[in-house]
Design a protein around this motif. Sequence first.
Motif, mmCIF file in Angstrom:
data_model
loop_
_atom_site.group_PDB
_atom_site.id
_atom_site.type_symbol
_atom_site.label_atom_id
_atom_site.label_comp_id
_atom_site.label_asym_id
_atom_site.label_seq_id
_atom_site.Cartn_x
_atom_site.Cartn_y
_atom_site.Cartn_z
ATOM 1 N N GLU A 136 84.004 6.636 -65.562
ATOM 2 C CA GLU A 136 83.275 7.426 -64.562
ATOM 3 C C GLU A 136 81.918 7.825 -65.148
ATOM 4 N N ILE A 137 80.887 7.784 -64.311
ATOM 5 C CA ILE A 137 79.554 8.218 -64.760
ATOM 6 C C ILE A 137 79.213 9.503 -64.031
ATOM 7 N N GLY A 138 78.957 10.558 -64.786
ATOM 8 C CA GLY A 138 78.592 11.839 -64.186
ATOM 9 C C GLY A 138 79.761 12.566 -63.552
ATOM 10 N N ILE A 174 68.921 7.553 -60.276
ATOM 11 C CA ILE A 174 68.992 6.382 -61.169
ATOM 12 C C ILE A 174 70.115 5.417 -60.745
ATOM 13 N N VAL A 196 74.099 7.859 -69.947
ATOM 14 C CA VAL A 196 74.757 6.550 -69.820
ATOM 15 C C VAL A 196 73.768 5.395 -69.980
ATOM 16 N N ASP A 208 74.702 16.274 -69.013
ATOM 17 C CA ASP A 208 74.331 17.692 -68.996
ATOM 18 C C ASP A 208 75.223 18.526 -69.933
ATOM 19 N N ALA A 257 85.441 17.135 -59.965
ATOM 20 C CA ALA A 257 86.104 17.001 -58.658
ATOM 21 C C ALA A 257 86.712 15.611 -58.469
ATOM 22 N N PHE A 302 81.222 9.807 -68.691
ATOM 23 C CA PHE A 302 79.963 9.971 -69.432
ATOM 24 C C PHE A 302 79.102 10.985 -68.693
ATOM 25 N N GLU A 303 78.803 12.107 -69.348
ATOM 26 C CA GLU A 303 78.038 13.179 -68.701
ATOM 27 C C GLU A 303 76.837 13.552 -69.574
ATOM 28 N N ALA A 310 76.762 12.026 -73.095
ATOM 29 C CA ALA A 310 75.689 11.048 -73.349
ATOM 30 C C ALA A 310 74.953 10.711 -72.070
ATOM 31 N N GLY A 321 80.343 15.716 -63.451
ATOM 32 C CA GLY A 321 79.999 17.020 -62.848
ATOM 33 C C GLY A 321 80.970 18.089 -63.301
ATOM 34 N N PHE A 352 68.966 16.079 -62.638
ATOM 35 C CA PHE A 352 70.095 15.215 -62.984
ATOM 36 C C PHE A 352 70.837 14.725 -61.728
ATOM 37 N N ASN A 372 74.893 16.736 -57.114
ATOM 38 C CA ASN A 372 75.424 17.088 -55.796
ATOM 39 C C ASN A 372 76.938 16.963 -55.921
ATOM 40 N N PHE A 373 77.623 18.090 -55.974
ATOM 41 C CA PHE A 373 79.052 18.071 -56.275
ATOM 42 C C PHE A 373 79.884 17.909 -55.006
ATOM 43 N N LEU A 374 80.901 17.062 -55.069
ATOM 44 C CA LEU A 374 81.766 16.799 -53.909
ATOM 45 C C LEU A 374 82.771 17.927 -53.727
HETATM 46 N N1 SAM Z 1 81.241 13.449 -60.049
HETATM 47 C C1 SAM Z 1 80.784 14.751 -59.626
HETATM 48 C C2 SAM Z 1 81.157 14.983 -58.180
HETATM 49 O O1 SAM Z 1 81.408 13.983 -57.492
HETATM 50 O O2 SAM Z 1 81.203 16.125 -57.760
HETATM 51 C C3 SAM Z 1 79.273 14.917 -59.836
HETATM 52 C C4 SAM Z 1 78.383 13.858 -59.224
HETATM 53 S S1 SAM Z 1 76.656 14.224 -59.276
HETATM 54 C C5 SAM Z 1 76.087 13.319 -57.881
HETATM 55 C C6 SAM Z 1 75.999 13.220 -60.594
HETATM 56 C C7 SAM Z 1 76.428 13.599 -62.011
HETATM 57 O O3 SAM Z 1 75.817 12.671 -62.938
HETATM 58 C C8 SAM Z 1 76.032 14.970 -62.473
HETATM 59 O O4 SAM Z 1 77.114 15.580 -63.132
HETATM 60 C C9 SAM Z 1 74.885 14.719 -63.478
HETATM 61 O O5 SAM Z 1 74.742 15.725 -64.463
HETATM 62 C C10 SAM Z 1 75.309 13.388 -64.066
HETATM 63 N N2 SAM Z 1 74.219 12.575 -64.633
HETATM 64 C C11 SAM Z 1 72.928 12.505 -64.210
HETATM 65 N N3 SAM Z 1 72.228 11.635 -64.965
HETATM 66 C C12 SAM Z 1 73.098 11.123 -65.883
HETATM 67 C C13 SAM Z 1 72.964 10.171 -66.965
HETATM 68 N N4 SAM Z 1 71.806 9.576 -67.222
HETATM 69 N N5 SAM Z 1 74.074 9.893 -67.720
HETATM 70 C C14 SAM Z 1 75.260 10.520 -67.471
HETATM 71 N N6 SAM Z 1 75.434 11.421 -66.461
HETATM 72 C C15 SAM Z 1 74.383 11.709 -65.686
#
Ligand code: SAM
Length: 293
Positions: free
Chosen positions: A57-59, A135, A106, A82, A64, A79-80, A104, A61, A29, A32-34
Amino acid sequence: MTKEVEHIANIIRTHDILRRHDFFIKKKFGQNFLTDSNILTKIVQTAELDKKTNVIEIGPGIGALTQFLLEEAAEVMAFEIDDSLIPILGETLAVYDNFQLVHADVLKIDLNDFIGNFSDPNLPIKVVANLPYYITTPILMHLIKSMIPFQSIVVMMQKEVADRIAAQPGTKAYGSLSIAVQLYMKAQVAFDVSRNVFVPAPNVDSAILKMTRLPQPLVEIKNEDFFFRVVKIAFAHRRKTLINNLIQGFGKDKKEAFENLLKQLKLQPAVRAETLTIFDFARLADGLSFLSD
Ligand code: SAM
């Protein structure tokens, strides 16, 4: 951000949250968490948020970046994909009443079905995210094509991809991705980000890209599918001239027609695709429209 709130974005707290929830990072997925609040401050400053702006926001995590967005914006809808992050976010962001979490993928939803759920759907919308790198391009295309009336997109991505999107004609990085985005958005790299501010550290460098929506596409495109087909063919073999790529893509029997068209467009016979502006590509696609079916 207000001082009393404890930041999620620090290394000790991040490891503590992950350990308490028995959470294992999922590479599939792009997780990489900030962990650096200075970078997060810079991201929200670049996005120019205020309490009259909604954020997508997408993902999120473990929340953070979300926490910083919640402090600065009217409301955040995240939208997450996991499942195992859903209860964690319920805990880390429990104090915020301006947060909506959608569990979901995204890429499998229509964002237009959700934006009506903002408490005030009439506020301007901005997209801010640290994208899953595997992606990045599909997500950007999904957003741009979605027709959601967002004003800007400020996102972290692999530096090499950010450079390609913002590239200008005549540079090595310029190509079909630059054109696909710059047709609709003004794109600029805001700043680079070291791999050391993530847990785990990605094996590529990162950058924040800011894209602002143009009031209308940069140039009027009569047949978008055909335009992008021409762009793809033109860049198919970067070492070849434009005309040789056109011959390979559309057939040798059209050579003379291509030569005449280049003359008509005042392009040199040995021109390469990477020197053509988006306007040139629009004129080229118009001139080749006899090949669209
Ligand atoms: N925003 C957090 C941060 O900055 O610490 C996490 C960023 S991490 C690079 C990417 C996030 O996108 C993860 O939480 C991952 O599970 C989520 N993710 C990956 N594929 C996704 C998808 N298709 N739809 C929604 N979220 C997704």
